[in-house]
Write an enzyme that holds these catalytic residues in place. Structure first.
Site, PDB file in Angstrom:
ATOM      1  N   GLU A 300       0.787  -1.224   0.000  1.00 41.48           N
ATOM      2  CA  GLU A 300       0.000   0.000   0.000  1.00 41.48           C
ATOM      3  C   GLU A 300       0.821   1.277   0.000  1.00 41.48           C
ATOM      4  O   GLU A 300       0.433   2.261   0.645  1.00 41.48           O
ATOM      5  CB  GLU A 300      -0.923  -0.015   1.226  1.00 41.48           C
ATOM      6  N   HIS A 324      -8.340  -3.773  -1.002  1.00 46.16           N
ATOM      7  CA  HIS A 324      -7.574  -3.876   0.244  1.00 46.16           C
ATOM      8  C   HIS A 324      -6.468  -2.831   0.295  1.00 46.16           C
ATOM      9  O   HIS A 324      -6.329  -2.096   1.278  1.00 46.16           O
ATOM     10  CB  HIS A 324      -6.972  -5.280   0.352  1.00 46.16           C
ATOM     11  N   GLU A 325      -5.676  -2.745  -0.777  1.00 49.12           N
ATOM     12  CA  GLU A 325      -4.562  -1.785  -0.773  1.00 49.12           C
ATOM     13  C   GLU A 325      -5.066  -0.343  -0.751  1.00 49.12           C
ATOM     14  O   GLU A 325      -4.479   0.528  -0.113  1.00 49.12           O
ATOM     15  CB  GLU A 325      -3.657  -2.015  -1.991  1.00 49.12           C
ATOM     16  N   HIS A 328      -5.999   0.774   2.716  1.00 48.93           N
ATOM     17  CA  HIS A 328      -4.835   1.147   3.521  1.00 48.93           C
ATOM     18  C   HIS A 328      -4.559   2.660   3.465  1.00 48.93           C
ATOM     19  O   HIS A 328      -3.851   3.178   4.336  1.00 48.93           O
ATOM     20  CB  HIS A 328      -3.597   0.407   3.035  1.00 48.93           C
ATOM     21  N   GLU A 347      -3.942  -4.072   9.455  1.00 50.43           N
ATOM     22  CA  GLU A 347      -4.523  -5.077   8.574  1.00 50.43           C
ATOM     23  C   GLU A 347      -5.943  -5.499   8.938  1.00 50.43           C
ATOM     24  O   GLU A 347      -6.742  -5.800   8.055  1.00 50.43           O
ATOM     25  CB  GLU A 347      -3.612  -6.298   8.521  1.00 50.43           C
ATOM     26  N   ASP A 405       8.185  -9.852  10.986  1.00 51.95           N
ATOM     27  CA  ASP A 405       7.540 -10.642   9.952  1.00 51.95           C
ATOM     28  C   ASP A 405       6.789 -11.837  10.551  1.00 51.95           C
ATOM     29  O   ASP A 405       5.834 -12.333   9.953  1.00 51.95           O
ATOM     30  CB  ASP A 405       8.597 -11.113   8.954  1.00 51.95           C
ATOM     31  N   TYR A 413      -5.176 -10.054   9.978  1.00 52.55           N
ATOM     32  CA  TYR A 413      -6.117  -9.654   8.932  1.00 52.55           C
ATOM     33  C   TYR A 413      -7.550 -10.090   9.270  1.00 52.55           C
ATOM     34  O   TYR A 413      -8.464  -9.263   9.328  1.00 52.55           O
ATOM     35  CB  TYR A 413      -5.712 -10.282   7.598  1.00 52.55           C
TER      36      TYR A 413
END
Length: 635
Positions: A300, A324-325, A328, A347, A405, A413
């Site tokens: 994003e 979705h992006e 953001h 998310e 990560d 999400y």
């Protein structure tokens, strides 16, 4: 559970705004305040922002494709506390040659002891300086940067470079305070080979570039403070096509027309998002379709979403990823998790918002399909992190000493989205939407924590009504693993027939007798995922022959098929798996498939090893790190 202690200058600023100060929606964005709380302390950064923090970054860099490095200088504008003598930056394998003040006087600096995850602290003695100039180069193997040969591109004629900074990789090519809670404005002057074009996640000041000795110069400006992981660059043989007054798509010439067709409704999507939660505040919203090695579905980056080509299905069936992006631009870019422990604030909100955009664009049933598939993804995510009672099945995480990560799972999400959907049902959509719109206004261009969200909901959503808060159980949702019993599971009515068809096929019905001619991508994925993991070779051959699953151009359908085939040790599917895994590097598909092969022991391990040996050199470092760990791969 009692509310964790929270005292935040961001929160105080928001409360002042609510009591009559100028609204963030109309005010010019300011650099974000520092959060002085335990929950907002970023363990993944060496920075000490309470002493000295970066406000603005000015990059002057050359993309050296021969050496595979970015080299030049970064000028940093600082805000310092009285008596501050040094500033601490984040760095990972940067080659720093000299640091000066604005007048060119050398400043003492040192790279301290670091670790494999965070890199090294770069400490600069200020001597009263408010602006410093870092002369440096990235390392050839900088984790954020992938340098592609011409053969790895669509056009096969020119090399390509792209960056992926989330979560803490931008410190491998930009010396700054690489923490999402330390928002910064920035500008850049980038020199590239004369036949290439540079694009960045900022306003493009020189669309055609400026000729210079040995190349072309492109200039960019981001005048809104952003989290540093959102500074992104791509350089290649790129062309642009306008899709609307403020939207368009960049990609290689060979991909331009099909990309433009796939995303033709982009301008409508931006308008649909604005209709939900207020104005889009970043100017333009363009897309960049990258080569297949890009590790994510999308990233994003403000003004310029980076996209995998696997979203181009030829029928616009996967555009929810674009939603979705785009979402953001509000949740994540506008209001950002202060630390990676609260990744869900980016998310979970975005996944919920994405679904609302798709409902506005394509109707309630399509949105229900996506949410229902998301519920299944959440259940799988719980299994992947060790079960629903694992600490990693919480929304607010403790990632101290771990790579951030590790927290980027579907728990953030999908559990996050289910939580927000549960709040919506409890308070009513009208009230919930009004709250979300005001939330984005109050915290625009600022970081946020879970505790800060709770405090804001108590003040501005629940209005002191403890019964509603208790009914929802907000602290249980955020700070405890699993899913509370009051979770709202949005179910798609159409999936009942799909599940029935799956049971019939598993019981012996032929694939040709199932009328799937009008099924959407989501329905086909549901069907494949609903099938038992124990089918006969004849049944799998029937499926593949009838629906051409092994050669499907739709990446979601192809992935669902291969996961089913691998679970059944279906040899004829290995060629399709080889082609799929060597043809793209999207981690969402790559990692689960390799893990599934690995779990198949003497059958799957040799297949995984053979394919990965070929595919690994073409993957981005993000994908490599995940798959290396899953396979126990020794480079």
């Amino acid at each position: 559970m009692t509310l964790r202690k929270f005292v935040s200058t961001a929160l105080l600023a928001a409360l002042v705004a609510c009591s009559g100060a100028k609204n963030e929606n109309t005010a010019a964005p300011q650099s974000s305040p520092v959060l002085f709380t335990e929950e907002a302390k970023d363990m993944h950064s060496f920075a000490r922002p309470e002493e000295a923090r970066v406000k603005h970054v000015s990059l002057e860099l050359t993309a050296d494709f021969d050496a595979k490095v970015m080299k030049g200088a970064a000028t940093l504008d600082l805000e310092t506390a009285p008596g501050a003598k040094e500033v601490v930056l984040d760095s990972k394998n940067l080659v720093v040659s000299r640091i000066t003040d604005a007048e060119g006087r050398a400043l003492p600096f040192a790279l301290g002891k670091g670790d494999a995850i965070r890199g090294q602290p770069l400490t600069v003695q200020l001597g009263g300086a408010k602006k410093i100039v870092v002369n440096y180069a990235s390392a050839p193997g900088a984790a954020a940067l992938q340098w592609l040969s011409p053969a790895q591109t669509a056009g096969k004629q020119h090399p390509y470079l792209f960056s992926q900074g989330q979560a803490i990789l931008n410190r491998t090519w930009i010396p700054t305070q690489d923490s999402p809670g330390i928002r910064q404005t920035w500008d850049a002057t980038i020199t590239v080979p004369e036949e290439l074009t540079a694009v960045m996640s900022a306003e493009m000041l020189t669309p055609e570039g400026e000729e210079t000795d040995g190349g072309r110069v492109f200039r960019f400006r981001m005048d809104k403070p952003v989290a540093p992981y959102l500074i992104a660059i791509a350089v290649g043989d790129l062309e642009f096509k306008e899709l609307g007054p403020r939207t368009g798509v960049w990609t290689e010439p060979a991909m331009l027309e099909k990309s433009a067709w796939e995303f033709a409704d982009l301008e409508k999507m931006v308008s649909a998002a604005e209709g939900l939660y207020g104005p889009y505040r970043w100017g333009r919203y363009d897309l960049l379709v990258l080569p297949p090695s890009f590790p994510f579905g999308g990233m994003e980056n403000p003004r310029l979403t980076f996209l995998t080509p696997t979203v181009i299905a030829g029928d616009r069936s996967l555009v929810s990823l674009i939603a979705h992006e785009l979402a953001h631009s509000w949740s994540g870019n506008l209001v950002t998790n202060a630390t990676w422990d609260d990744f869900w604030l980016n998310e979970g909100f975005t996944t919920y918002f994405e679904n609302r955009i798709m409902e506005a664009m394509e109707g309630k049933e399509r949105a229900a399909m996506l949410a229902d598939l998301g519920w299944s993804d959440m259940e799988q995510a719980f299994a992947d992190v060790g079960g629903p009672q694992s600490k990693d099945a919480q929304l607010h995480l403790d990632l101290d000493g771990r790579d951030p990560d590790d927290g980027m799972t579907n728990v953030a999400y999908e559990k996050g989205a289910v939580f927000l959907r549960t709040i919506e049902q409890a308070v009513g959509r009208e009230k919930w939407d009004a709250y979300l719109k005001s939330y984005f206004d109050r915290f625009a261009f600022q970081p946020q924590t879970s505790a800060g969200l709770i405090a804001d909901m108590r003040k501005n959503l629940f209005d002191g009504d403890e019964s509603v808060e208790k009914q929802i159980g907000i602290e249980q949702w955020i700070y405890q693993p699993g899913v509370p019993r009051n979770a709202v599971h949005l179910k798609a009515a159409s999936f009942a027939a799909i599940d029935s068809a799956a049971r019939a096929f598993a019981g012996g019905q032929a694939a040709a007798s199932i009328d799937a001619s009008k099924w959407s991508t989501q329905e086909r994925v549901r069907f494949l995922n609903a099938l038992p993991r124990k089918l006969t070779p004849a049944q799998l051959a029937d499926l593949d022959a009838t629906w051409k699953l092994g050669s499907a151009g739709n990446s979601e359908i192809r992935f669902a098929w291969l996961m089913l085939a691998v679970a059944n040790r279906y040899d004829p599917a290995t060629a399709s798996a080889d082609q799929f895994l060597t043809g793209m590097g999207r981690r969402k598909f790559v990692s689960p498939l390799f893990e599934a092969l690995e779990k198949q022991g003497d059958w799957g391990k040799p297949i995984a090893a053979g394919i990965y040996a070929k595919a690994r050199p073409g993957y981005h470092s993000v994908t490599i790190a995940t798959v290396d760990k899953a396979l126990g791969w020794k480079a």
